[in-house]
Write a protein that holds these residues in place. Structure first.
Motif, short mmCIF file in Angstrom:
data_model
loop_
_atom_site.label_atom_id
_atom_site.label_comp_id
_atom_site.label_asym_id
_atom_site.label_seq_id
_atom_site.Cartn_x
_atom_site.Cartn_y
_atom_site.Cartn_z
N MET A 1 19.66 55.23 59.83
CA MET A 1 18.23 55.26 59.63
C MET A 1 17.72 56.70 59.63
O MET A 1 16.80 57.01 58.89
CB MET A 1 17.52 54.46 60.72
N ALA A 2 18.31 57.52 60.50
CA ALA A 2 17.89 58.92 60.54
C ALA A 2 18.21 59.62 59.23
O ALA A 2 17.42 60.45 58.75
CB ALA A 2 18.55 59.63 61.71
N LEU A 3 19.36 59.27 58.63
CA LEU A 3 19.74 59.88 57.36
C LEU A 3 18.78 59.47 56.25
O LEU A 3 18.34 60.30 55.45
CB LEU A 3 21.18 59.50 57.00
N VAL A 4 18.41 58.21 56.23
CA VAL A 4 17.46 57.72 55.21
C VAL A 4 16.10 58.39 55.41
O VAL A 4 15.47 58.83 54.44
CB VAL A 4 17.34 56.18 55.29
N ALA A 5 15.64 58.51 56.66
CA ALA A 5 14.37 59.17 56.92
C ALA A 5 14.42 60.64 56.51
O ALA A 5 13.47 61.16 55.92
CB ALA A 5 14.01 59.04 58.40
N ALA A 6 15.53 61.32 56.80
CA ALA A 6 15.68 62.72 56.42
C ALA A 6 15.69 62.87 54.90
O ALA A 6 15.10 63.81 54.36
CB ALA A 6 16.95 63.30 57.03
N LEU A 7 16.35 61.95 54.19
CA LEU A 7 16.37 62.01 52.72
C LEU A 7 14.97 61.76 52.14
O LEU A 7 14.58 62.42 51.16
CB LEU A 7 17.36 61.00 52.18
N ILE A 8 14.22 60.85 52.73
CA ILE A 8 12.86 60.60 52.24
C ILE A 8 11.98 61.82 52.45
O ILE A 8 11.26 62.25 51.55
CB ILE A 8 12.27 59.35 52.92
N VAL A 9 12.05 62.40 53.65
CA VAL A 9 11.24 63.59 53.94
C VAL A 9 11.66 64.74 53.03
O VAL A 9 10.80 65.45 52.47
CB VAL A 9 11.36 63.98 55.43
N ALA A 10 12.95 64.95 52.85
CA ALA A 10 13.43 66.03 51.97
C ALA A 10 12.99 65.78 50.54
O ALA A 10 12.58 66.72 49.83
CB ALA A 10 14.95 66.16 52.06
N GLY A 11 13.06 64.53 50.08
CA GLY A 11 12.62 64.22 48.72
C GLY A 11 11.14 64.47 48.52
O GLY A 11 10.73 65.03 47.49
N LEU A 12 10.33 64.08 49.49
CA LEU A 12 8.89 64.33 49.39
C LEU A 12 8.59 65.82 49.41
O LEU A 12 7.73 66.31 48.66
CB LEU A 12 8.15 63.63 50.52
N TYR A 13 9.31 66.56 50.25
CA TYR A 13 9.09 68.01 50.32
C TYR A 13 9.46 68.68 49.00
O TYR A 13 8.71 69.50 48.47
CB TYR A 13 9.90 68.60 51.47
N LEU A 14 10.62 68.32 48.45
CA LEU A 14 11.04 68.92 47.17
C LEU A 14 10.11 68.53 46.03
O LEU A 14 9.83 69.35 45.15
CB LEU A 14 12.49 68.53 46.87
N THR A 15 9.63 67.29 46.03
CA THR A 15 8.68 66.87 45.00
C THR A 15 7.39 67.67 45.12
O THR A 15 6.84 68.13 44.10
CB THR A 15 8.37 65.37 45.15
N HIS A 16 6.92 67.87 46.32
CA HIS A 16 5.71 68.65 46.53
C HIS A 16 5.90 70.10 46.06
O HIS A 16 5.04 70.66 45.39
CB HIS A 16 5.29 68.63 47.99
#
Length: 107
Positions: A1-16
């Motif tokens: 779950m931590a990996l999925v949360a980290a990937l979501i946060v990283a994806g949102l950051y890179l998109t921004h």
């Protein structure tokens, strides 16, 4: 779950970062009713203004308690009156303490 949360946060950051449009920097920020700023907008204030703000908030919260009380005082009777006098006694003690500490001295 931590990996999925980290990937979501990283994806949102890179998109921004990829889609963000940088605004041009302003040479002078419009504040103080349109006058040219003589100091930075986020400059520090003297500590006495923080005390004034806290005193204002204390009396503001007092009013937030007193308005609903005035609506239900007739329904609750003597209990409500005793509670209000206890509350006002606490506020009075707080005012005396701020006065003793010098928070009400402006010079």
């Amino acid at each position: 779950m931590a990996l999925v949360a980290a990937l979501i946060v990283a994806g949102l950051y890179l998109t921004h970062r990829g889609l963000a449009i940088a605004a041009p920097p302003l040479e002078s920020l419009p504040f103080q009713s349109g006058w040219r700023p003589e100091e930075h907008a986020l400059s520090r204030y003297h500590v006495r203004w923080y005390l004034a703000t806290l005193i204002f908030l204390a009396f503001d919260v007092e009013m937030l308690f007193m308005y609903p009380w005035s609506v239900v005082v007739s329904r609750l009777g003597a209990t409500a009156i005793v509670e209000m006098f206890v509350f006002l006694g606490g506020v009075f003690v707080a005012v005396l303490w701020t006065w003793r500490e010098g928070a009400l001295r402006w010079v």
